[in-house]
Design an enzyme around this catalytic site. Structure first.
Site, PDB file in Angstrom:
ATOM      1  N   ASP A 433      60.923  47.888  96.799  1.00  0.00           N
ATOM      2  CA  ASP A 433      61.810  49.003  96.484  1.00  0.00           C
ATOM      3  C   ASP A 433      60.992  50.288  96.634  1.00  0.00           C
ATOM      4  O   ASP A 433      60.116  50.587  95.815  1.00  0.00           O
ATOM      5  CB  ASP A 433      62.310  48.829  95.041  1.00  0.00           C
ATOM      6  CG  ASP A 433      63.351  49.854  94.647  1.00  0.00           C
ATOM      7  OD1 ASP A 433      63.345  50.960  95.226  1.00  0.00           O
ATOM      8  OD2 ASP A 433      64.151  49.564  93.744  1.00  0.00           O
ATOM      9  N   HIS A 434      61.315  51.033  97.689  1.00  0.00           N
ATOM     10  CA  HIS A 434      60.483  52.200  98.009  1.00  0.00           C
ATOM     11  C   HIS A 434      60.663  53.345  97.001  1.00  0.00           C
ATOM     12  O   HIS A 434      59.896  54.301  96.997  1.00  0.00           O
ATOM     13  CB  HIS A 434      60.823  52.691  99.427  1.00  0.00           C
ATOM     14  CG  HIS A 434      59.674  53.356 100.127  1.00  0.00           C
ATOM     15  ND1 HIS A 434      58.547  53.781  99.477  1.00  0.00           N
ATOM     16  CD2 HIS A 434      59.478  53.662 101.432  1.00  0.00           C
ATOM     17  CE1 HIS A 434      57.716  54.329 100.343  1.00  0.00           C
ATOM     18  NE2 HIS A 434      58.257  54.266 101.536  1.00  0.00           N
TER      19      HIS A 434
END
Ligand code: CAO
Length: 464
Positions: A433-434
């Protein structure tokens, strides 16, 4: 009585437009549906029609003005029809009736058919096709007959279908704002569609669009074509697992900005040790698999990179750091993908993990998993190496923030000490999850796992 004409809702995502031209003059008598201004939006130029019949008393906008939805654009005097207004209205009524063949011929095709929004007849193409098919003299004659009958407010004989009448300007307006007139329910006599009906329909669509965009996390599903047109089909109800998987993965994919980072671990020595220690684990009743080994290595990595063992709470702008290590393992079953969770991995050795993994995988395959067995993961591992493939990009198992993809280990030539050597390389991928994990951290995390698999002493050198 004065009536204010406001800029109606103009279809999906159009909030405003620029007045390109004023189409009427003060004291002009206008009929409902007549264009008042020409408006340029970022999608098209369209005529904005009057929503009531009356005499134009004021124009509240000028050419070049930007006008927003619901902004007043003109004032009409309605109710007390002047002689001139009466004349224009009755002229317009006649021209509307001339338009009826359009709707009548459309409806003729739907004869004996209920109005069905999903049927082909509701498509804009159909409207065009109907228009093209007009023109035959016989058709014209019967259309004219129907138009005259309609003028006299008498239902035409032998008609057992519902026509969809609307004036040309209303039809044009609906078309310009992307609405299929066939979808609009007319509130007038015999289902006649008024400007107000089109406006209300458009408003409702916009409302629904906004609700879908803000509330629903899953993408709108498109209307499917009738596949049976092209061959035999069979419909099958989704199993509960498939339904849950579809919703869960759809949610994760549409809410998490995903990135996948790849690396390879040289597991030549590790594989030798796996075989060597495999005998001991076998005595305990389990198989020492690559997955079991990875579960433990990942747990050490999570201790060293706590942000990967967390969740993100965007509604409170919080990061939730978990002080426990529960690792989910994707298991392929004949009913679909299941993800049981090995709890408190930091308190277990690899033999215990191998035993538990074997037990959970078996439970998954014989439908014995409980809800508790599948809850609470902080990180997930998906190993497709037993099947094949060189790499893949799994979807983060929300609310985790990362997932490890394991592909098939393969002997490859590696350049060591100025010569190529055959080494067993394990391809790994980390989808993350950036919002929470930066690319550099993801690369460090995965490299840390690779280094540890290559030289396990690392865990005791800089691990925790
Ligand atoms: N590279 C090469 N060989 C591998 C391997 C890898 N990465 N992973 C497993 N193997 C081999 C094993 O060594 C074993 O070989 P042997 O029978 O010769 O010993 C064989 O493949 C089968 O392994 P396994 O399935 O018995 O054991 P496992 O612990 O490796 O896997 C489990 C367990 C539950 C992860 C696996 O059975 C499974 O279901 N995998 C599919 C997961 C999945 O569907 N993921 C996709 C989800 S979407 O992201």
């Amino acid at each position: 009585m004065k009536h204010t004409v406001k800029l109606p809702h103009l279809g999906e995502n159009i909030e405003a437009g620029t007045v390109a031209q004023i189409l009427v003059a003060i004291d002009d008598a206008v009929n409902e549906g007549d264009g008042i201004i020409e408006l340029e939006t970022d999608k098209a130029v369209l005529e904005v029609p009057a929503d009531k019949s009356g005499v134009l008393r004021e124009i509240l906008v000028s050419e070049g003005d930007e006008v927003k939805i619901d902004q007043p654009i003109a004032i009409l005097e309605i109710g007390q029809n002047s002689e001139r207004e009466q004349k224009v209205i009755s002229e317009n009524r006649i021209s509307e009736k001339e338009d009826l063949p359009d709707s009548a011929s459309e409806s003729e095709k739907n004869k004996n058919q209920p109005r069905d929004e999903t049927s082909e007849s509701a498509s804009p193409e159909h409207e065009t096709k109907s228009a093209k098919q007009r023109g035959s003299d016989t058709q014209k004659e019967s259309d004219e007959k129907e138009a005259t009958q309609d003028l006299q407010h008498e239902p035409p004989p032998q008609r057992d279908y519902i026509p969809i009448p609307a004036s040309p300007s209303i039809r044009r307006f609906a078309r310009e704002i992307g609405i299929d007139i066939n979808d609009v329910r007319g509130s007038g006599p015999r289902g006649r569609i008024s400007m107000e009906d089109v406006r209300t329909f458009s408003k409702d669509i916009n409302k629904r669009m906004k609700i879908t965009q803000t509330v629903s996390s899953s993408p709108r599903s498109e209307r499917l074509p009738d596949f049976s047109k092209w061959g035999n089909i069979e419909e099958e109800k989704m199993s509960r697992i498939r339904e849950k998987t579809a919703h869960h993965l759809g949610f994760a994919w549409s809410t998490i900005p995903h990135v996948t980072h790849f690396d390879k671990a040289d597991i030549t020595e590790l594989e030798e040790q796996r075989k060597y220690f495999g005998k001991y684990v076998e005595k305990a009743g389990a198989k020492l698999t690559m997955t079991a080994i990875l579960v433990k290595f990942v747990q050490f990595a999570l201790k060293s990179f706590p942000q990967v063992n967390s969740s993100i709470d965007m509604s409170h702008n919080n990061i939730i750091h978990k002080k426990y290590y529960h690792i989910g393992v994707a298991v392929d079953t004949d009913r679909g993908l299941l993800v049981p969770v090995i709890k408190n991995v930091d308190k277990k050795n690899i033999t215990q993990i191998a035993l538990e993994l074997q037990d959970l995988a078996e439970k998954a395959r014989v439908k014995k998993l409980t809800l508790e067995d599948m809850e609470g993961s902080t990180f997930t591992i998906s190993n497709l190496g037993g099947i094949g493939g060189t790499g893949f990009t799994p979807i983060v198992n929300s609310p985790d923030v990362a997932i490890l993809a394991v592909s098939r280990a393969k002997v490859e030539p590696v350049y060591i000490n100025e010569k190529f050597e055959p080494r067993l390389l394990l391809p790994l991928g980390l989808s993350y999850d950036h919002r929470l994990i930066d690319g550099a951290d993801a690369a460090r995390f995965l490299r840390w796992i690779c280094d540890s698999l290559e030289k396990p002493l690392k865990i005791f050198i800089d691990g925790q």
